[in-house]
Design a protein around this motif. Structure first.
Motif, PDB file in Angstrom:
ATOM      1  N   MET A 104      -6.410   3.167  10.886  1.00 22.99           N
ATOM      2  CA  MET A 104      -7.313   3.757   9.660  1.00 22.99           C
ATOM      3  C   MET A 104      -7.984   2.508   9.019  1.00 22.99           C
ATOM      4  O   MET A 104      -7.524   1.554   8.910  1.00 22.99           O
ATOM      5  CB  MET A 104      -6.494   4.365   8.618  1.00 22.99           C
ATOM      6  CG  MET A 104      -7.400   4.831   7.590  1.00 22.99           C
ATOM      7  SD  MET A 104      -6.392   5.298   6.272  1.00 22.99           S
ATOM      8  CE  MET A 104      -7.671   6.263   5.182  1.00 22.99           C
ATOM      9  N   LYS A 105      -9.357   2.456   9.193  1.00 24.23           N
ATOM     10  CA  LYS A 105     -10.169   1.505   8.865  1.00 24.23           C
ATOM     11  C   LYS A 105     -10.499   1.861   7.318  1.00 24.23           C
ATOM     12  O   LYS A 105     -11.334   2.976   7.016  1.00 24.23           O
ATOM     13  CB  LYS A 105     -11.461   1.568   9.791  1.00 24.23           C
ATOM     14  CG  LYS A 105     -12.100  -0.017   9.562  1.00 24.23           C
ATOM     15  CD  LYS A 105     -13.104   0.098  10.866  1.00 24.23           C
ATOM     16  CE  LYS A 105     -14.098  -0.931  10.682  1.00 24.23           C
ATOM     17  NZ  LYS A 105     -14.971  -0.839  11.866  1.00 24.23           N
ATOM     18  N   ILE A 119     -15.240   3.640   9.061  1.00 21.68           N
ATOM     19  CA  ILE A 119     -14.634   3.925   7.977  1.00 21.68           C
ATOM     20  C   ILE A 119     -14.199   5.117   7.712  1.00 21.68           C
ATOM     21  O   ILE A 119     -15.120   6.005   7.751  1.00 21.68           O
ATOM     22  CB  ILE A 119     -15.495   3.314   6.859  1.00 21.68           C
ATOM     23  CG1 ILE A 119     -16.088   1.799   7.125  1.00 21.68           C
ATOM     24  CG2 ILE A 119     -15.170   3.335   5.373  1.00 21.68           C
ATOM     25  CD1 ILE A 119     -15.192   0.713   6.912  1.00 21.68           C
ATOM     26  N   ALA A 120     -13.023   5.093   7.463  1.00 19.22           N
ATOM     27  CA  ALA A 120     -12.234   6.552   7.071  1.00 19.22           C
ATOM     28  C   ALA A 120     -12.230   6.825   5.697  1.00 19.22           C
ATOM     29  O   ALA A 120     -11.723   7.972   4.952  1.00 19.22           O
ATOM     30  CB  ALA A 120     -10.928   6.360   7.725  1.00 19.22           C
ATOM     31  N   ALA A 121     -12.128   5.618   4.740  1.00 19.35           N
ATOM     32  CA  ALA A 121     -12.180   5.754   3.410  1.00 19.35           C
ATOM     33  C   ALA A 121     -12.596   4.471   2.593  1.00 19.35           C
ATOM     34  O   ALA A 121     -12.856   3.627   3.197  1.00 19.35           O
ATOM     35  CB  ALA A 121     -10.629   5.757   3.016  1.00 19.35           C
ATOM     36  N   ILE A 122     -12.793   4.642   1.394  1.00 22.32           N
ATOM     37  CA  ILE A 122     -13.144   3.487   0.619  1.00 22.32           C
ATOM     38  C   ILE A 122     -12.295   3.320  -0.485  1.00 22.32           C
ATOM     39  O   ILE A 122     -11.648   4.503  -0.754  1.00 22.32           O
ATOM     40  CB  ILE A 122     -14.670   3.434   0.025  1.00 22.32           C
ATOM     41  CG1 ILE A 122     -14.905   4.765  -0.784  1.00 22.32           C
ATOM     42  CG2 ILE A 122     -15.789   3.107   1.413  1.00 22.32           C
ATOM     43  CD1 ILE A 122     -16.427   4.733  -1.208  1.00 22.32           C
ATOM     44  N   GLU A 124      -7.687  -2.660   8.394  1.00 19.39           N
ATOM     45  CA  GLU A 124      -7.183  -1.737   9.345  1.00 19.39           C
ATOM     46  C   GLU A 124      -5.906  -1.855   9.353  1.00 19.39           C
ATOM     47  O   GLU A 124      -5.243  -2.579   9.125  1.00 19.39           O
ATOM     48  CB  GLU A 124      -7.792  -2.163  10.628  1.00 19.39           C
ATOM     49  CG  GLU A 124      -7.938  -1.016  11.847  1.00 19.39           C
ATOM     50  CD  GLU A 124      -8.632  -1.700  12.965  1.00 19.39           C
ATOM     51  OE1 GLU A 124      -9.113  -0.654  13.399  1.00 19.39           O
ATOM     52  OE2 GLU A 124      -8.256  -2.673  13.501  1.00 19.39           O
ATOM     53  N   GLY A 125      -5.236  -0.403   9.408  1.00 15.70           N
ATOM     54  CA  GLY A 125      -3.785  -0.195   9.016  1.00 15.70           C
ATOM     55  C   GLY A 125      -3.414   1.142   9.647  1.00 15.70           C
ATOM     56  O   GLY A 125      -4.307   1.977  10.154  1.00 15.70           O
ATOM     57  N   ASP A 126      -2.157   1.545   9.559  1.00 15.63           N
ATOM     58  CA  ASP A 126      -1.691   2.721  10.039  1.00 15.63           C
ATOM     59  C   ASP A 126      -1.915   3.999   9.170  1.00 15.63           C
ATOM     60  O   ASP A 126      -1.577   5.160   9.326  1.00 15.63           O
ATOM     61  CB  ASP A 126      -0.216   2.747  10.410  1.00 15.63           C
ATOM     62  CG  ASP A 126       0.721   2.384   9.162  1.00 15.63           C
ATOM     63  OD1 ASP A 126       0.237   2.477   7.987  1.00 15.63           O
ATOM     64  OD2 ASP A 126       1.723   2.017   9.312  1.00 15.63           O
TER      65      ASP A 126
END
Length: 122
Positions: free
Chosen positions: A1-2, A30-33, A118-120
């Motif tokens: 997830m970015k 980008i999946a979220a801010i 970036e992470g899980d």
């Protein structure tokens, strides 16, 4: 997830947030801010989230204070206990094993900062 982490002044505009995000590498993937909780309802931030079609992930200030970041602003460190709200928020919201893929960048008008992690996602 970015995740894009954003820090900003009260008077920030949508254009300034866009500029900081573009300087950090842009919005592709980008999946979220994310930002500190007390700024999560800012109009410019909500407009950016709507424009990108992503959720806003508020991060409590006490959580930000425990996150080690690469860049250091003494003013932000005094206020939030971390050197960069943008970097810390991105790391916190990206989940376990998150890593920065873009350190803090600043908008041209200096009212917004952005970083990407970036992470899980967990």
């Amino acid at each position: 997830m970015k995740v894009a982490g954003l820090g900003f002044r009260r008077e920030v505009t949508l254009a300034s947030l866009r500029d900081a995000l573009a300087a950090a590498g842009g919005c592709e993937g980008i999946a979220a801010i994310a930002t500190v909780s007390d700024k999560a309802e800012a109009d410019a931030l909500r407009l950016l989230a709507r424009e990108l079609g992503v959720p806003i992930k508020p991060v409590p200030a006490h959580v930000l204070a425990g996150i080690a970041v690469l860049t250091q602003s003494e003013l932000i460190k005094e206020k939030f206990g971390t050197g960069s709200v943008a970097e810390a928020a991105a790391l916190a919201a990206a989940g376990r094993r998150a890593r920065l893929i873009s350190t803090r960048t600043v908008s041209q008008d200096r009212t917004a900062t952005a970083a990407i992690a970036e992470g899980d996602g967990e």
